[in-house]
Design an enzyme around this catalytic site. Structure first.
Site, PDB file in Angstrom:
ATOM      1  N   ASP A   1      31.184   1.741  -4.582  1.00 37.44           N
ATOM      2  CA  ASP A   1      31.013   1.051  -3.304  1.00 37.44           C
ATOM      3  C   ASP A   1      29.566   0.602  -3.106  1.00 37.44           C
ATOM      4  OD1 ASP A   1      32.802   0.392  -1.239  1.00 37.44           O
ATOM      5  OD2 ASP A   1      31.765   1.729   0.128  1.00 37.44           O
TER       6      ASP A   1
ATOM      7  N   ASP B   1      28.056   4.032  -9.529  1.00 34.39           N
ATOM      8  CA  ASP B   1      28.674   4.229  -8.225  1.00 34.39           C
ATOM      9  C   ASP B   1      29.582   3.006  -8.021  1.00 34.39           C
ATOM     10  OD1 ASP B   1      28.971   4.796  -5.365  1.00 34.39           O
ATOM     11  OD2 ASP B   1      27.534   3.176  -5.081  1.00 34.39           O
TER      12      ASP B   1
END
Length: 251
Positions: free
Chosen positions: A16, A14
């Site tokens: 963020d 991922d």
């Protein structure tokens, strides 16, 4: 390193909160971590953001060339070795009447929502999702952080999702809270597991996923729990570094 020397293991990250602090740029030391990882395994990113936002956070290199895989908007926009391998959109999935019904409900709800600060860009129509932000996406960093705290206490996003589900139960949509100020809305099955169709038949022995929102309702939940992945919950980019180093130490 030549691909032949790399293990058939994929690290999917991922962006963020995992490779960078929320909405900020990945720090220099993270690139060192990724470069080391890339010598031993295959690497990719999967995020709900669109491609320009991912590139903005991972500034300094062409991410489609640096990463083996780039999955923007959960894989609706996908690259492998710098080549585009998928491009799908919510517009191809729903007719305009259905989309208008959803958008109108949101605008009506937001117009009556009583919160301390409102700015602008409450709905952002992306390729594969609609992003809904009660405060508005063009708030400042300080306002963003303040809303994040306010939302934790008052569950503004959670309540709005419940209201949409109650009023528009016929829409086959999934709602996912990510980041500090917004939630994503997309067709059922278009969460991050959508990206796995592009890697599950590539001969990987293990697919490791690293994400920070792996709790129910978080946008890493489905891919974290998918039987095709080995999931790792991280609390910060520093945590990601620790996990990556621990796993690489096995090879």
């Amino acid at each position: 390193a030549a691909p032949a020397q790399r293990k058939k293991i994929l690290f999917l990250f991922d962006v963020d909160g995992t490779l960078s602090k929320p909405r900020l740029i990945a720090e220099e030391w993270m690139w060192d971590v990724l470069k080391v990882a890339k010598q031993k395994v295959y690497i990719g990113i999967v995020g709900g953001s669109d491609f320009p936002k991912q590139q903005e956070q991972l500034v300094g290199v062409d991410i489609t060339k640096f990463m083996d895989y780039v999955f923007s908007e959960n894989g609706l926009v996908a690259f492998k070795n710098g080549e585009s391998i998928n491009s799908h959109s919510i517009k191809k999935e729903f007719d305009d009447a259905t989309l208008a019904k959803f958008i109108n409900f949101c605008l009506r709800y937001l117009s009556e929502l009583d919160i301390p600060v409102k700015r602008g860009t409450f709905l952002e129509f992306r390729t594969g999702m609609i992003n809904v932000s009660p405060i508005g996406r063009n708030c400042s960093q300080a306002e963003r952080e303040e809303f994040g705290r306010y939302d934790q206490e008052n569950k503004i996003r959670e309540k709005m999702i419940a209201a949409i589900k109650e009023n528009l139960p016929e829409l086959p949509l999934t709602y996912s809270i990510g980041g500090q100020i917004s939630f994503d809305v997309f067709p059922k099955g278009w969460d991050k597991t959508y990206s796995l169709q592009f890697v599950e038949n590539e001969g990987f022995e293990e697919i490791h996923f690293f994400g920070d929102k792996t709790y129910q309702g978080g946008n890493d939940y489905e891919i974290f729990h998918d039987p095709r992945t080995i999931g790792h919950t991280v609390k910060s980019p520093e945590d990601t570094k620790r996990f990556v180093e621990e796993i690489l130490a096995r090879f």
